[in-house]
Design a protein around this motif. Structure first.
Motif, mmCIF file in Angstrom:
data_model
loop_
_atom_site.group_PDB
_atom_site.id
_atom_site.type_symbol
_atom_site.label_atom_id
_atom_site.label_comp_id
_atom_site.label_asym_id
_atom_site.label_seq_id
_atom_site.Cartn_x
_atom_site.Cartn_y
_atom_site.Cartn_z
ATOM 1 N N GLY A 124 0.767 -1.392 -0.088
ATOM 2 C CA GLY A 124 -0.058 -0.063 0.088
ATOM 3 C C GLY A 124 0.864 1.421 0.014
ATOM 4 O O GLY A 124 0.338 2.372 0.102
ATOM 5 N N THR A 125 2.191 1.381 -0.306
ATOM 6 C CA THR A 125 2.883 2.475 -0.376
ATOM 7 C C THR A 125 2.887 3.100 -1.716
ATOM 8 O O THR A 125 3.347 2.520 -2.643
ATOM 9 C CB THR A 125 4.547 2.036 0.021
ATOM 10 N N THR A 126 2.309 4.186 -1.592
ATOM 11 C CA THR A 126 2.039 4.863 -2.853
ATOM 12 C C THR A 126 3.079 5.838 -3.075
ATOM 13 O O THR A 126 3.167 6.302 -4.435
ATOM 14 C CB THR A 126 0.537 5.326 -2.882
ATOM 15 N N THR A 127 3.633 6.435 -2.105
ATOM 16 C CA THR A 127 4.669 7.275 -2.209
ATOM 17 C C THR A 127 5.848 6.921 -1.196
ATOM 18 O O THR A 127 5.682 6.488 -0.247
ATOM 19 C CB THR A 127 4.304 8.845 -1.816
ATOM 20 N N ALA A 128 6.948 6.927 -1.910
ATOM 21 C CA ALA A 128 8.495 6.314 -1.337
ATOM 22 C C ALA A 128 9.401 7.388 -1.232
ATOM 23 O O ALA A 128 9.600 7.939 -2.396
ATOM 24 C CB ALA A 128 8.760 4.942 -1.850
ATOM 25 N N LEU A 129 10.093 7.628 -0.360
ATOM 26 C CA LEU A 129 11.044 8.753 -0.290
ATOM 27 C C LEU A 129 12.460 7.729 -0.153
ATOM 28 O O LEU A 129 12.376 7.263 1.005
ATOM 29 C CB LEU A 129 11.255 9.787 0.747
ATOM 30 N N TYR A 130 13.269 7.451 -1.170
ATOM 31 C CA TYR A 130 14.181 6.580 -1.154
ATOM 32 C C TYR A 130 15.621 7.223 -1.003
ATOM 33 O O TYR A 130 16.197 8.063 -1.804
ATOM 34 C CB TYR A 130 14.302 5.929 -2.560
ATOM 35 N N PHE A 131 16.590 6.509 -0.287
ATOM 36 C CA PHE A 131 18.087 6.818 -0.401
ATOM 37 C C PHE A 131 18.202 5.492 -1.410
ATOM 38 O O PHE A 131 17.855 4.322 -1.143
ATOM 39 C CB PHE A 131 18.798 6.371 0.965
#
Length: 443
Positions: A124-131
């Motif tokens: 359910g993760t629609t937005t992800a802030l990735y390193f």
């Protein structure tokens, strides 16, 4: 994509303390933005129901906003659940940095990132802030993978050049090399085919102050201002890191990042357990936000973020899985742990200390607040217009099946009780469909 109308029961946060459960109709425009919202029983609802492109949710399902993960180390996905019993220095040096060096191989990166992005969508993760890592091509592979599967991604090429704290085989050769690579990466992500609408964005990503020279930090701050790019980093994560920065700069992480020009609009500071009230006030003044990572904090931070204070002070805050310092890719799991961590902070944990002195009174958060952190809180911190299923916001949403397993919601249940059941029991098995920016990406 054509415009459509979705109708059914919907649960969303109005504020951190108020969750609303209503039977609604939502008109989603062809750009993926919610254009109208009407409540069952009104003429506006009847008008929307007459749409030729109607998506009617079954009675045993519930529509909720999509989830935002404010802190995830994409390259660490293969070691999730590995060596969490080891000290942080050993975990980094023996496991994490050697793994991240493997991303010089873009083919290896593609295999990992394909699996990770699809796993996050199932959760359910629609937005992800990735390193990502220091490798430009592999980091672009991550951005392309987000585009391929329709996930809203913020992808950061990691910047780290300090020879005293970074492995010799895993760091940029100089501050200028790191700055040049970051500039190239920003341009490359913005120019990716299929990214014309900017669903995937580059993020300036100093790993953390100890891993970066002053020249690099100053340069990244200037680059963020010049190119109007968001920033993410770790801040005051542990006793060691917090005191290292105090000794090196004479300031807390928050003040130092501000001096470097890195505490900006929607900068995300991961962990932040050792921020004091002055730090939190500065974060609020800069319109930045915090990524609360309760699972990884339990293993490596040595402290629990006082989320009660953060919310009461109106500081932007959401949740992060912190793969792989956190073992779970689920934001729902981290929402559960956020509630538990706050209860432990309030009650204290040492039975040898009298109850009246054992913990911090009035520091718990409830399940509605955890639901807010998972949905609107994270989106708001990152500056994404989503998380509440309101007109003007992107249609990022999950359809939850609510009549099987532990997630059984009574038709007579209150919004607060629904939020609690969802936080406690939602899982990939209960998520039937996922939309991002109006596009159906999982069913």
């Amino acid at each position: 994509m054509s415009a459509f109308v979705v109708t059914g029961r919907a649960l969303a946060s109005r504020t951190p303390q108020e969750t609303v459960l209503e039977n609604v109709a939502l008109l989603v425009a062809d750009d993926g933005i919610i254009q109208r919202r009407a409540i069952c029983g009104t003429q506006a609802y009847q008008d929307l129901q007459s749409s030729e492109t109607l998506v009617h949710l079954p009675d045993d399902t519930l529509l909720v906003p999509g989830l935002t993960d404010l802190h995830i180390h994409a390259p660490q996905w293969p070691q999730a659940g590995t060596a969490l019993d080891r000290p942080l220095e050993e975990w980094l040096g023996t496991y994490t940095f050697p793994l991240e060096t493997r991303y010089s191989d873009a083919a290896f990166a593609a295999t990992v990132y394909e699996d990770l992005v699809q796993t996050l969508l199932r959760n359910g993760t629609t937005t992800a802030l990735y390193f990502a890592t220091i490798h430009e091509e592999a980091s672009l592979v991550l951005a392309r993978t987000c585009i391929k599967y329709g996930q809203r991604g913020f992808v950061g090429l990691v910047a780290m050049d300090h020879p005293d704290l970074c492995p010799p085989n895993y760091r940029q050769a100089s501050a200028q090399d790191a700055l040049d690579a970051t500039r190239r990466f920003i341009h490359a992500v913005r120019a990716l085919p299929g990214n014309e609408a900017g669903l995937v964005q580059p993020v300036i990503t100093p790993r953390f102050i100890p891993a970066c020279s002053d020249a690099l930090l100053n340069g990244l701050g200037a680059l963020a201002a010049e190119m109007n790019v968001k920033v993410q980093t770790h801040a005051s994560e542990s006793d060691w890191e917090h005191h290292h920065v105090l000794e090196r700069t004479g300031q807390t992480d928050t003040s130092a990042l501000d001096a470097f020009g890195l505490l900006r609009d929607h900068t995300i500071l991961a962990h932040a357990g050792f921020l004091n009230q002055n730090d939190r006030t500065l974060v609020k003044e800069r319109n930045a936000g915090l990524a609360h990572c309760p699972i990884s904090n339990a293993f490596f931070a040595g402290a629990a973020l006082p989320v009660r204070d953060v919310l009461d002070e109106h500081v932007h805050c959401g949740l992060g899985t912190d793969i792989s310092g956190g073992y779970s890719p689920s934001i729902f799991e981290n929402a559960r742990q956020a509630v538990l961590a706050s209860r432990m902070l309030e009650s204290g944990t040492n039975p040898e200390i009298p109850p009246a002195k054992r913990g911090l009174p009035n520091h718990r958060i409830d399940f509605q607040e955890a639901f807010w952190l998972a949905t609107r809180g994270g989106a708001e911190a990152l500056g994404v217009p989503s998380g509440q299923l309101l007109p003007g916001q992107a249609f990022d949403a999950l359809e939850l099946r609510c009549t099987s397993g532990s997630l059984r919601l009574s038709s007579q249940g209150s919004a607060a009780s629904c939020a609690q059941k969802i936080v406690c029991h939602a899982s990939p098995e209960t998520i039937d469909r996922v939309w991002i920016n109006g596009r159906l990406v999982k069913e």
